[in-house]
Scaffold this motif. Structure first.
Motif, PDB file in Angstrom:
ATOM      1  N   HIS A  15       9.842 -16.169  -8.324  1.00 25.89           N
ATOM      2  CA  HIS A  15      10.824 -15.485  -9.179  1.00 25.89           C
ATOM      3  C   HIS A  15      11.791 -16.498  -9.785  1.00 25.89           C
ATOM      4  N   GLU A  16      11.679 -16.732 -11.054  1.00 29.32           N
ATOM      5  CA  GLU A  16      12.577 -17.593 -11.818  1.00 29.32           C
ATOM      6  C   GLU A  16      12.852 -18.931 -11.146  1.00 29.32           C
ATOM      7  N   GLN A  53      27.270  -4.679 -14.890  1.00 30.01           N
ATOM      8  CA  GLN A  53      27.907  -4.408 -16.188  1.00 30.01           C
ATOM      9  C   GLN A  53      28.041  -5.685 -17.011  1.00 30.01           C
ATOM     10  N   GLN A  54      28.251  -6.815 -16.350  1.00 24.75           N
ATOM     11  CA  GLN A  54      28.417  -8.096 -17.041  1.00 24.75           C
ATOM     12  C   GLN A  54      27.077  -8.706 -17.427  1.00 24.75           C
ATOM     13  N   GLY A  55      25.987  -8.066 -17.022  1.00 21.72           N
ATOM     14  CA  GLY A  55      24.668  -8.581 -17.363  1.00 21.72           C
ATOM     15  C   GLY A  55      24.194  -9.697 -16.453  1.00 21.72           C
ATOM     16  N   ILE A  56      24.863  -9.848 -15.303  1.00 22.41           N
ATOM     17  CA  ILE A  56      24.409 -10.839 -14.328  1.00 22.41           C
ATOM     18  C   ILE A  56      23.233 -10.202 -13.601  1.00 22.41           C
ATOM     19  N   GLY A  57      22.033 -10.701 -13.911  1.00 22.07           N
ATOM     20  CA  GLY A  57      20.814 -10.069 -13.420  1.00 22.07           C
ATOM     21  C   GLY A  57      20.642 -10.127 -11.919  1.00 22.07           C
ATOM     22  N   SER A  58      21.067 -11.205 -11.315  1.00 29.75           N
ATOM     23  CA  SER A  58      20.911 -11.361  -9.872  1.00 29.75           C
ATOM     24  C   SER A  58      22.285 -11.496  -9.245  1.00 29.75           C
ATOM     25  N   SER A  59      22.493 -10.765  -8.178  1.00 31.33           N
ATOM     26  CA  SER A  59      23.691 -11.004  -7.369  1.00 31.33           C
ATOM     27  C   SER A  59      23.207 -11.602  -6.066  1.00 31.33           C
ATOM     28  N   LEU A  78      23.121 -24.090  -3.034  1.00 34.35           N
ATOM     29  CA  LEU A  78      21.709 -23.978  -3.389  1.00 34.35           C
ATOM     30  C   LEU A  78      20.961 -22.923  -2.569  1.00 34.35           C
ATOM     31  N   ALA A  79      21.471 -22.533  -1.422  1.00 41.62           N
ATOM     32  CA  ALA A  79      20.791 -21.537  -0.584  1.00 41.62           C
ATOM     33  C   ALA A  79      20.593 -20.215  -1.325  1.00 41.62           C
ATOM     34  N   ARG A  80      21.437 -19.922  -2.288  1.00 38.41           N
ATOM     35  CA  ARG A  80      21.299 -18.653  -3.012  1.00 38.41           C
ATOM     36  C   ARG A  80      20.015 -18.587  -3.845  1.00 38.41           C
ATOM     37  N   PHE A  81      19.360 -19.732  -4.057  1.00 37.74           N
ATOM     38  CA  PHE A  81      18.126 -19.749  -4.835  1.00 37.74           C
ATOM     39  C   PHE A  81      16.871 -19.525  -3.985  1.00 37.74           C
ATOM     40  N   ILE A  82      17.031 -19.344  -2.674  1.00 40.72           N
ATOM     41  CA  ILE A  82      15.869 -19.124  -1.812  1.00 40.72           C
ATOM     42  C   ILE A  82      15.296 -17.742  -2.112  1.00 40.72           C
ATOM     43  N   ASN A  83      14.006 -17.708  -2.386  1.00 43.65           N
ATOM     44  CA  ASN A  83      13.328 -16.453  -2.712  1.00 43.65           C
ATOM     45  C   ASN A  83      12.785 -15.762  -1.469  1.00 43.65           C
ATOM     46  N   HIS A  84      12.580 -14.445  -1.628  1.00 45.96           N
ATOM     47  CA  HIS A  84      11.962 -13.632  -0.579  1.00 45.96           C
ATOM     48  C   HIS A  84      10.464 -13.912  -0.551  1.00 45.96           C
ATOM     49  N   CYS A  85       9.892 -13.860   0.644  1.00 39.05           N
ATOM     50  CA  CYS A  85       8.438 -13.915   0.813  1.00 39.05           C
ATOM     51  C   CYS A  85       8.090 -13.067   2.031  1.00 39.05           C
TER      52      CYS A  85
END
Length: 143
Positions: A15-16, A53-59, A78-85
């Motif tokens: 994902h992205e 509402q602000q268009g921030i796609g990911s929280s 950088l931990a916020r970029f860890i994806n689910h698996c």
């Protein structure tokens, strides 16, 4: 004692953006702490609506316990970029250091250089399911 792992974020096939190892990581090692602002549930609910509402796609809201959530959306690492698996190579654990709860990501197994760091988000069962994009053999289909 903890020596910070060398990590980088980059384009992910899941994902992205994702987080990737820049050095070999052995099993059962601390990889990174999930850092952000500690907030209560009521604040998290308001922020989630505002981000949409602000268009921030990911929280990047991560529950610590019943009362506390870490919001890494605007002040995380950088931990916020860890994806689910569904078959992750890491897991998240809440630890207490000097009476303060922290979320730490640990490796479940050996992780090679350039391998994406992943963990199971373990989202609660909700009416609106978020599709999983991990594409592993045992993918559950939703987060």
């Amino acid at each position: 004692q903890f020596r910070k792992k060398r990590l980088r974020f980059g384009r992910s096939r899941i994902h992205e953006w994702g987080l990737f190892a820049m050095e070999p990581i052995a099993a059962d090692e601390m990889v990174i702490e999930y850092v952000g602002q500690s907030i209560r549930q009521v604040v998290a609910d308001m922020r989630e609506k505002r981000y949409a509402q602000q268009g921030i796609g990911s929280s990047y809201l991560f529950r610590v316990d019943h009362d506390t959530i870490i919001d890494a959306t605007k002040c995380g690492n950088l931990a916020r970029f860890i994806n689910h698996c569904c078959t992750p190579n890491c897991y998240a654990k809440v630890i207490t250091i000097e009476a303060q709860k922290k979320i730490v990501i640990y490796s479940k197994q050996a992780i090679g250089v350039n391998e994406e760091i992943t963990y199971d988000y373990k989202f609660p069962i909700e009416d609106t399911k978020i599709p999983c994009l991990c594409r592993t053999e045992s993918c559950r289909g939703t987060l």
